[in-house]
Design a protein around this motif. Sequence first.
Motif, mmCIF file in Angstrom:
data_model
loop_
_atom_site.group_PDB
_atom_site.id
_atom_site.type_symbol
_atom_site.label_atom_id
_atom_site.label_comp_id
_atom_site.label_asym_id
_atom_site.label_seq_id
_atom_site.Cartn_x
_atom_site.Cartn_y
_atom_site.Cartn_z
ATOM 1 N N SER A 245 59.661 -9.758 6.639
ATOM 2 C CA SER A 245 59.133 -8.401 6.450
ATOM 3 C C SER A 245 58.355 -7.929 7.672
ATOM 4 O O SER A 245 58.464 -6.768 8.082
ATOM 5 N N ILE A 246 57.553 -8.825 8.252
ATOM 6 C CA ILE A 246 56.806 -8.471 9.460
ATOM 7 C C ILE A 246 57.756 -8.165 10.614
ATOM 8 O O ILE A 246 57.595 -7.165 11.329
ATOM 9 N N LEU A 247 58.776 -9.004 10.796
ATOM 10 C CA LEU A 247 59.716 -8.797 11.896
ATOM 11 C C LEU A 247 60.516 -7.506 11.704
ATOM 12 O O LEU A 247 60.782 -6.797 12.680
ATOM 13 N N ALA A 248 60.878 -7.182 10.459
ATOM 14 C CA ALA A 248 61.608 -5.930 10.210
ATOM 15 C C ALA A 248 60.743 -4.729 10.564
ATOM 16 O O ALA A 248 61.215 -3.758 11.178
ATOM 17 N N GLY A 249 59.464 -4.780 10.187
ATOM 18 C CA GLY A 249 58.565 -3.678 10.513
ATOM 19 C C GLY A 249 58.262 -3.581 11.989
ATOM 20 O O GLY A 249 58.225 -2.475 12.560
ATOM 21 N N LEU A 250 58.035 -4.726 12.621
ATOM 22 C CA LEU A 250 57.731 -4.735 14.055
ATOM 23 C C LEU A 250 58.922 -4.242 14.865
ATOM 24 O O LEU A 250 58.766 -3.480 15.828
ATOM 25 N N ARG A 251 60.119 -4.644 14.462
ATOM 26 C CA ARG A 251 61.331 -4.205 15.177
ATOM 27 C C ARG A 251 61.495 -2.687 15.086
ATOM 28 O O ARG A 251 61.830 -2.027 16.084
ATOM 29 N N ALA A 252 61.258 -2.129 13.893
ATOM 30 C CA ALA A 252 61.409 -0.679 13.718
ATOM 31 C C ALA A 252 60.346 0.095 14.477
ATOM 32 O O ALA A 252 60.601 1.192 14.984
ATOM 33 N N THR A 253 59.134 -0.477 14.565
ATOM 34 C CA THR A 253 58.015 0.216 15.196
ATOM 35 C C THR A 253 58.017 0.066 16.713
ATOM 36 O O THR A 253 57.656 0.987 17.438
ATOM 37 N N LYS A 254 58.436 -1.113 17.179
ATOM 38 C CA LYS A 254 58.408 -1.421 18.616
ATOM 39 C C LYS A 254 59.782 -1.922 19.079
ATOM 40 O O LYS A 254 59.964 -3.110 19.365
ATOM 41 N N PRO A 255 60.777 -1.037 19.158
ATOM 42 C CA PRO A 255 62.131 -1.488 19.541
ATOM 43 C C PRO A 255 62.186 -2.120 20.920
ATOM 44 O O PRO A 255 63.090 -2.928 21.203
ATOM 45 N N GLU A 256 61.232 -1.770 21.792
ATOM 46 C CA GLU A 256 61.249 -2.326 23.143
ATOM 47 C C GLU A 256 60.989 -3.826 23.167
ATOM 48 O O GLU A 256 61.232 -4.488 24.194
ATOM 49 N N LEU A 257 60.510 -4.394 22.074
ATOM 50 C CA LEU A 257 60.238 -5.835 22.030
ATOM 51 C C LEU A 257 61.505 -6.669 21.858
ATOM 52 O O LEU A 257 61.459 -7.891 21.997
ATOM 53 N N ASP A 258 62.620 -6.031 21.547
ATOM 54 C CA ASP A 258 63.907 -6.723 21.375
ATOM 55 C C ASP A 258 63.778 -7.896 20.399
ATOM 56 O O ASP A 258 64.071 -9.047 20.721
ATOM 57 N N ILE A 259 63.339 -7.565 19.187
ATOM 58 C CA ILE A 259 63.150 -8.590 18.162
ATOM 59 C C ILE A 259 64.452 -9.330 17.863
ATOM 60 O O ILE A 259 64.443 -10.527 17.549
ATOM 61 N N ASP A 260 65.582 -8.650 17.996
ATOM 62 C CA ASP A 260 66.856 -9.309 17.707
ATOM 63 C C ASP A 260 67.080 -10.536 18.576
ATOM 64 O O ASP A 260 67.762 -11.486 18.167
ATOM 65 N N SER A 261 66.517 -10.554 19.775
ATOM 66 C CA SER A 261 66.713 -11.695 20.669
ATOM 67 C C SER A 261 66.008 -12.952 20.165
ATOM 68 O O SER A 261 66.288 -14.051 20.634
ATOM 69 N N TYR A 262 65.088 -12.784 19.205
ATOM 70 C CA TYR A 262 64.395 -13.932 18.624
ATOM 71 C C TYR A 262 65.119 -14.463 17.383
ATOM 72 O O TYR A 262 64.695 -15.482 16.823
ATOM 73 N N LEU A 263 66.187 -13.786 16.963
ATOM 74 C CA LEU A 263 66.846 -14.102 15.703
ATOM 75 C C LEU A 263 68.226 -14.718 15.916
ATOM 76 O O LEU A 263 68.944 -14.364 16.863
ATOM 77 N N THR A 264 68.578 -15.627 15.027
ATOM 78 C CA THR A 264 69.948 -16.118 14.974
ATOM 79 C C THR A 264 70.827 -15.031 14.357
ATOM 80 O O THR A 264 70.315 -14.056 13.785
ATOM 81 N N PRO A 265 72.141 -15.156 14.430
ATOM 82 C CA PRO A 265 72.987 -14.165 13.743
ATOM 83 C C PRO A 265 72.661 -14.042 12.254
ATOM 84 O O PRO A 265 72.609 -12.931 11.721
ATOM 85 N N ARG A 266 72.418 -15.187 11.601
ATOM 86 C CA ARG A 266 72.053 -15.105 10.192
ATOM 87 C C ARG A 266 70.673 -14.454 10.028
ATOM 88 O O ARG A 266 70.453 -13.661 9.111
ATOM 89 N N GLY A 267 69.759 -14.796 10.922
ATOM 90 C CA GLY A 267 68.431 -14.201 10.869
ATOM 91 C C GLY A 267 68.489 -12.695 11.025
ATOM 92 O O GLY A 267 67.774 -11.955 10.327
#
Length: 385
Positions: A245-267
């Motif tokens: 939930s935190i990562l979903a909110g942080l990704r939406a709020t701060k797209p420049e952080l590239d949260i997807d790069s911290y996640l596996t495909p399943r993640g």
Amino acid sequence: MLKNPIRATVVATLAASTMAAAGFAPATAEAPGSLISVQAEAPGFHGLDRGSSVEYWMTDSAGAQRKASGAMFLPAGDAPEGGWPVVAYAHGTSGSGPGCGGQADPELGGLPQYRAAEDRLLKRLVDQGYAVVSPDYLGLGRFDTGPHPYLEVRSEATATIDLVRAARAANPDLSSTWSAIGVSQGGHAAMSAAHVQAEYAPELDFRGVAAIDPASDVEKILPLLGPTTPAIPGMSSATTSFVVSILAGLRATKPELDIDSYLTPRGKEIVDAAGGQCLDEIFVSTKGVTSSQLLARSLAPLRDPLAAYMMLPTSGYDAPILLSMNVTDMVVPSPLHAALVAQLAANGVDQQVVTGNGQHGSASPNQLAAIDAFLARVNATPTQR
């Protein structure tokens, strides 16, 4: 985007019908706290007789005006001289998608087993003569504004304060005197509102905040997580749900952080879905998911962004704080509670602490009595309009 098509239809229909019934055309962005609509609800709304759903404008963390929703409850009888003092109630963790807040539309959202306890607390406050307002928070109400920025201090605070403003615009019998109370995430939200209210809403007369098992210091733990983090026996699903939930909110709020790069495909699939899910659905999607299945690399580089996003301030409060904390809490463990108390004390914050031995978010009769006495004390001087 909302993943549940039934909930999406219900939320959209409710929003449209409420605005049409109130005679409102689709609104353009207005000042924070501006009222979009207010709809008196039938007796029994959250178990109370004088409840209304409220739609209003709030400010997000980037300073943009966003639509939000919540609820308002009035005591029986006529308002006292000066108006009813207001208590803003901030609810606990409920998910990331539209309809999950459960305040404007209590029949929606997840974890209905907690609704009865929440409604009892609302009734307790109303019966003591307070007008109560309760925000859904950004993204959790009637408007699909993207994933809820879970545990983001700024938008939690503004959602709460702007609902106080909107409720006063809807009903002139509400005083400018207000205080806040919250449970779990709501404790985090209520304290966040207490910290910024002086500069954000100086026209209001803030008196104090009571927080029950508030989330705190989580931003210090998250950077320690990575693919090799071992599972916590008995807590892995709940813990993973909160991280997601935190990562979903942080990704939406701060797209420049590239949260997807911290996640596996399943993640990434799990975080994508969580943005439109309520907490019960997120629990299901994260059941049995390990850190190695969720995370592709350590979250350590996110230490500073996480602190800016969600760190609960431990100084700078200008009104008293009551902390009601359960020493047997397994969601926000007692060492985190103790750390918050110690940090506030070190900074000279006016705080009172009452402890219990219940589950996370619960309040014993002694804790409830302490909250009652605290609110009565801070509201003892005459109210203002």
